[in-house]
Design an enzyme around this catalytic site. Structure first.
Site, PDB file in Angstrom:
ATOM      1  CB  ILE A  55      -1.005  -0.005   1.187  1.00  0.00           C
ATOM      2  CG1 ILE A  55      -2.093   1.044   1.003  1.00  0.00           C
ATOM      3  CG2 ILE A  55      -0.287   0.187   2.499  1.00  0.00           C
ATOM      4  CD1 ILE A  55      -3.147   0.677   0.007  1.00  0.00           C
ATOM      5  CE1 TYR A  56       2.551   1.625   4.795  1.00  0.00           C
ATOM      6  CE2 TYR A  56       4.842   0.993   4.953  1.00  0.00           C
ATOM      7  CZ  TYR A  56       3.609   1.150   5.537  1.00  0.00           C
ATOM      8  OH  TYR A  56       3.440   0.839   6.855  1.00  0.00           O
ATOM      9  N   GLY A  57       3.552   1.727  -1.781  1.00  0.00           N
ATOM     10  CA  GLY A  57       4.119   1.990  -3.098  1.00  0.00           C
ATOM     11  C   GLY A  57       5.629   2.075  -3.078  1.00  0.00           C
TER      12      GLY A  57
END
Length: 106
Positions: A55-57
């Protein structure tokens, strides 16, 4: 100048992992190239434990940073770096877990 070592925890495998890691969640998210450069610098100054999540990328730039650090001779092999990642709650369905884990490992 005296160098202070980060405390380590011994894992069930017998490996020692630094207890302090660098988190990679950031907002706004810099470009992959900028983040990779930042993470290479972190490896250069001694970080060996990184925390990430899909989700952080930041998983891909972190992988590239490790690759670059190997090429630059900052680390001798991948085993010197610990990466912890998280299975995000949206991927916790039994039909999604394996795919999400394979993506993280890639």
């Amino acid at each position: 100048m005296e160098t202070k070592k980060v405390h380590e925890v011994t894992l069930n495998s017998g490996e020692k992992m630094p207890m302090i890691g660098l988190g990679t969640a950031t907002s706004p998210l810099p470009s992959n190239e900028a983040l990779t450069s930042i993470l290479v610098d972190a490896i250069d100054i001694g970080y060996r434990h990184f925390d990430t999540a899909s989700i952080y990328g930041t998983e891909e730039p972190l992988g590239q940073a490790v690759s670059n650090a190997l090429e630059l001779g900052l680390i001798k092999n991948r085993d010197e770096v610990f990466i912890t990642s998280k299975l995000w709650c949206t991927d916790a369905h039994h039909d999604l877990v394996l795919k999400a884990l394979k993506t993280t490992l890639k």
